[in-house]
Design an enzyme around this catalytic site. Sequence first.
Site, mmCIF file in Angstrom:
data_model
loop_
_atom_site.group_PDB
_atom_site.id
_atom_site.type_symbol
_atom_site.label_atom_id
_atom_site.label_comp_id
_atom_site.label_asym_id
_atom_site.label_seq_id
_atom_site.Cartn_x
_atom_site.Cartn_y
_atom_site.Cartn_z
ATOM 1 N N ASP A 1 0.866 -1.169 0.000
ATOM 2 C CA ASP A 1 0.000 0.000 0.000
ATOM 3 C C ASP A 1 0.903 1.219 0.000
ATOM 4 O OD1 ASP A 1 -2.291 1.684 0.550
ATOM 5 O OD2 ASP A 1 -3.214 -0.079 1.479
ATOM 6 N N ASP B 1 -3.036 4.742 -2.425
ATOM 7 C CA ASP B 1 -4.114 5.312 -1.613
ATOM 8 C C ASP B 1 -4.651 6.603 -2.246
ATOM 9 O OD1 ASP B 1 -5.440 5.048 1.084
ATOM 10 O OD2 ASP B 1 -4.612 7.060 1.344
ATOM 11 N N HIS C 1 -11.366 -2.561 3.721
ATOM 12 C CA HIS C 1 -11.289 -2.158 5.126
ATOM 13 C C HIS C 1 -12.022 -0.849 5.417
ATOM 14 C CE1 HIS C 1 -8.350 0.049 2.923
ATOM 15 N NE2 HIS C 1 -8.105 0.832 3.953
HETATM 16 C C1 NOJ Z 1 -8.186 5.403 2.010
HETATM 17 C C2 NOJ Z 1 -7.912 4.272 2.933
HETATM 18 O O1 NOJ Z 1 -8.427 3.092 2.371
HETATM 19 C C3 NOJ Z 1 -8.531 4.614 4.260
HETATM 20 O O2 NOJ Z 1 -8.519 3.533 5.141
HETATM 21 C C4 NOJ Z 1 -7.793 5.800 4.816
HETATM 22 O O3 NOJ Z 1 -8.394 6.215 6.021
HETATM 23 C C5 NOJ Z 1 -7.796 6.958 3.829
HETATM 24 N N1 NOJ Z 1 -7.494 6.539 2.491
HETATM 25 C C6 NOJ Z 1 -6.769 7.989 4.198
HETATM 26 O O4 NOJ Z 1 -5.492 7.502 3.913
#
Ligand code: NOJ
Length: 536
Positions: A101, A203, A327
């Site tokens: 990630d 992300d 998630h």
């Molecule tokens: C997307 C992620 O999947 C999530 O879990 C996270 O809180 C936000 N981006 C910020 O990084």
Amino acid sequence: MMYKNYLWWQKNVIYQIYPRSFNDSDGDGIGDLQGIIKKLDYLNDLGIVGVWISPIYPSPMADFGYDVSDYTGIHEMFGDMKDFDELLKEIHKRDMKLILDLVPNHSSDKHPWFIESKSSKNNPKRDWYIWKDPAPDGGPPNNWLSVFGGSGWEYDEATGQYYYHAFLKEQPDLNWRNPEVQNAMLNVMKFWLEKGVDGFRVDVMWHMIKDAKLRDDPPNPDHNEKLNSYSRHIPAYSTDQDEVHDIVRKMRKVVDSYKERLLIGEIYLPISKLVRYYGEDNKGAHLPFNFQLLQLPWEASKIEAAINEYEGALPPEGWPNWVLGNHDKSRIATRVGKEQAKVAAMLLLTLRGTPTVYYGDELGMEDVDIPEDKIQDPQALNEPGVGQSRDPERTPMQWDDSENAGFTTGEPWLPLMKNFREVNVKKQWDEEGSMLHFHRRLLHLRNKEPALHVGDHLPVYTENNLLSYMRSYNDKLFLIILNLKNSEENFTPGFFWKGEVKLSTHPEFEGKEMEGALRIKGDLGLLIEVIVNEYT
Ligand code: NOJ
Ligand code: MG
């Protein structure tokens, strides 16, 4: 295309591990890298090839790892670089692939880059983040909101400016218009690629560049008080700017300078905007995540329309993908119910394109009710009442019926699902009719049959709660019939066919020969191999 020319990520399934919750090897109640290593045989035997692990880097854990304070290290809670190297080696030993990630949109406020940037207005790293003077009234520079609630701007007393954070104030956004930032992050990618990592899930890719003029986001006419405060605006200027595609192209170039590496983008946008992330000449993200199955109502006509819209919108070389859980969203078994969860799995694993399976969904894990005093997710804590908690879908994996489901010998960081003694890997592995047994057989069949992993998609017209399509490759043809409701429906295709059920949500149908029009009982999914002869 010749079969051998398809790449590993086109032919295979990706499995998402939320590392805090997968398997704990040292009894601190939090999953770790050694824990994952112990379960690689499980994933391999299940039929998984791609393993995507949510962030494992050093982090203050304000957003459970999505606030990175060192992009090229390993959080001690998860292990160290030796554990990481071992994990990568063990994954490759099994001909599996590791996807990391990457969180390039924002760092932690504890990252040395931000500490420097914050230290003074003329620090060389000042421009690495998005700092602006207050509006004339002293308020934030514009109306941009934080996804996690409230303004997206945080005032810094010491230097008299605001910085922008699309998520928590502990997650300041990096300034991707600055070439030094671009270089730094592309070097981070190279660091992991040199180690042999097989790809990245990037992300919030669509957030990475914001309007240069910082124009206000327009109001959202569909907002109401029950929704989180972020939905008050349409993020027209704070996300999805044209220039983001130049950045994605640069990332892809780095990835492409290594052999067969994969670039996935996390992008929540409507299809027409999403497909732009494949990039001009297909030189953007290999897989802009397609989240339609997370968002659509569970209705055959809506899903069928979405599949067709997506298939139609894909650029010529664009490879499709489908996601059923992650998630950040309620689990599929909770959203559609236990009976439908098998139908959903059959849909995910027979649609054309790379599927991503969220850990635990193969068991039919459900959202777990978290008592208020145990809530961990900052999204929920920041906006009590409206901020949706993501804890329920992040609970520990259920391995066996021992204490804490074999996840940890300590106190699990989130409570376990109460029914783990029934719903666990050990019990379901060989249990005919169980969710895991079904998943395992479905994955193996998918892996074995080119028609199911690289074959063409042929829609079959149905007008009720059924969803049907065919997959074909060379002389093999499969017909998939899914009943998305629990009531009986008629399947009346406009063509004649005959075939044998290879796999079903209801094992008693397997091996049966079928043809023509059918009555399809509620919650039934059929995967049929069609006999191809001169009439087909
Ligand atoms: C997307 C992620 O999947 C999530 O879990 C996270 O809180 C936000 N981006 C910020 O990084
Ligand atoms: Mg641990």
